[in-house]
Each structure stands twice: as C-alpha cells, then as structure tokens.
Design an enzyme around this catalytic site. Structure first.
Site, PDB file in Angstrom:
ATOM      1  N   TYR A  53      13.549  87.130   0.427  1.00  0.00           N
ATOM      2  CA  TYR A  53      13.138  87.823   1.655  1.00  0.00           C
ATOM      3  C   TYR A  53      14.234  88.758   2.149  1.00  0.00           C
ATOM      4  O   TYR A  53      13.970  89.643   2.966  1.00  0.00           O
ATOM      5  CB  TYR A  53      12.823  86.824   2.770  1.00  0.00           C
ATOM      6  N   HIS A 111      11.333  78.630  -5.521  1.00  0.00           N
ATOM      7  CA  HIS A 111      10.367  79.603  -5.005  1.00  0.00           C
ATOM      8  C   HIS A 111       9.078  79.621  -5.828  1.00  0.00           C
ATOM      9  O   HIS A 111       7.987  79.759  -5.286  1.00  0.00           O
ATOM     10  CB  HIS A 111      10.998  80.997  -4.993  1.00  0.00           C
TER      11      HIS A 111
END
Length: 281
Positions: A53, A111
């Site tokens: 991010y 992730h």
C-alpha cells in the site's frame, strides 16, 4: 436497542481484534494522514495496511498524531509476494515495524500465497518465528485457499489466526467461511461492500435499510458482523467513517440475512490474477 453482542472477536491465539477495522488503501501523504486520524477519532482501533500500500509511514504517523495509547490500536501489515523467502520475510517485518515506528507489529499477514513461486510456506515459517520472538503479536494470511491453509498448518503445526479474503454480498464465500469455521480461523473481509458494484440498490439491501432506518452500507456491514466476518471498510469521509462503525444498534432478521447472502453470483468476484497488484488487498 443494542443487541448485547461483543464488538470484538477473540482469535485462536488468545488475542482480540475489533469486529470492524479500517482499510487504509489508498490513503497516502498528508491527506491520507488526515483521513487516518479522522478514522481513529471516529473510533476505529484496527488499521489494515500492507507493504504494497506504500502507506505504513502515514499509518504510524496518524497513530502518533491521534494521541491514542499505542496498546489501544492494532496495526496490520502484509508481506508481499517478492519477500516470501524466509530471511526476506523476516526483514520485511522488521522494515514494516520501522516504518510504523513501533516495537511490535500487532498483526502480520502473508499478502497472498504467490503459488507459482511456492515460497509461502517459508513466509509462514518466518511469521511463526517472528511471533515466537515477540516481533509480531498475531499472525495470519490473506487470499489463501483451503489447500494453502492446510499445507502451512500441516507443515508448521500453527494455524493462522485470520485469513483476509474478498467477501461481500455478491461474493459471500460460503465454502471458505465453512473452512475457516472448521479450522478456527477468523474471516477478515477486504472490499466488504463490493467496491464499485456495491449492491446498495438491491431490494434485499434497500428494504432492510428502510426497515431498520439505517443506510445500505450499514446493512452490509451488519451482515458481515452477523456472519462473524471482520470487515475492513474504507472511507476518507468522516461522516461515512462514523456510519460504518455504527452497526451494533440493530440486528438483521434471518430472512434479511438469507436474502443478502442470496445475492451471491458466479461473476460476483471483483478480481482475479495477482492480488499483490490490487488496490483492495
């Protein structure tokens, strides 16, 4: 007229997380920090970030500006696919803690399994070691299938506390939720509203909103709570941030729940391919 239920979930490692967290993508820069501080002021106590991010520094800064005690806010990060080799994964965790400027990570996830590289068991071993050494409090995964979950559990003897998956009314993930229930894993939901195709106008949602005098978004998040799903809504708007947390004063009926779940459809999934490149992750 509260329902008397808990607003937090106890995980299989004995820790607890709020029943609703805050998704932080794509909040970056000063505007991102302001939105994150607003979320903390609104009452969020779980901020979901990731290396990919690019906003761990902003998340840490927002926590400091909020003035909240460190132990009242849980910060999540995620190891990206390129760092699945064990030593790289451990370094990724240390780097994330450095960007947050914290001593300990509250939640760290893989992730996504990146199965073509087949190194996710190494990344899981890194998380197990990091938890044992105190660098991470709670460890889990994201976007894992039942086969991925069973492999790391079989090889390590350690069950993830959470698996963060795409979950919304158009993609209710009944099979994965059942597997999580069987294994004692808490379901976390990314894109809990369904993003651009949010089913706000569907009769099942709109009628429930009218019946309970709440917004369609609140209905969907309440659906998550009653499923036992830890939803991670995202909004930079203070009013919407507050609304998204205000879902514990009403309860959907069984027919309302069933009608929303029945919105699931074969094409309901938002994304395929590489979740590391997806903004929802």
């Amino acid at each position: 007229m509260g329902t008397g239920e808990t607003t937090a979930y106890q995980l299989n490692d004995g820790t607890t997380l709020p029943a609703i967290g805050f998704g932080t993508y794509p909040l970056t820069g000063e505007d991102g920090i302001v939105a994150l501080v607003s979320a903390l002021q609104a009452g969020y106590r779980l901020l979901d970030s990731a290396v990919n991010y690019g906003n761990e520094t902003e998340v840490g800064e927002a926590l400091r500006r909020s003035g909240l005690p460190r132990d009242e806010v849980a910060l999540t990060t995620k190891i990206p696919g390129r760092f699945h080799a064990k030593e790289l994964a451990l370094q990724s965790l240390r780097d994330s803690a450095g960007r947050f400027q914290v001593e300990q990570l509250d939640v760290a996830l893989i992730h996504w399994p990146n199965p073509s590289q087949d190194r996710y068991p190494q990344a899981w071993q890194a998380l197990v070691e990091a938890q044992r050494d105190g660098l991470v409090r709670t460890i889990g995964v994201s976007n894992f299938t039942p086969a991925h979950l069973r492999r790391i559990i079989d090889e390590s003897g350690v069950t993830p506390a959470v698996n963060q998956i795409e979950l919304h009314p158009y993609f209710p993930q009944a099979e994965m939720r059942a597997v999580h229930e069987e294994l004692g894993i808490r379901t976390q939901a990314w894109s809990p509203m369904g993003k651009r195709q949010a089913p706000f106008d569907e009769p099942a949602v709109a009628e429930a909103a009218a019946a309970h005098q709440v917004t369609p978004g609140q209905v969907i998040l309440r659906w998550h709570v009653q499923l036992g799903s830890l939803a991670l809504p995202k909004s930079a708007t203070p009013e919407r941030q507050r609304q998204n947390l205000d879902v514990f004063g009403f309860e959907l009926t069984e027919p309302e729940m069933a009608a929303i779940t029945a919105l699931g459809r074969p094409d309901g999934r938002l994304f395929g391919g590489d979740p590391d490149t997806h903004e929802e992750m």
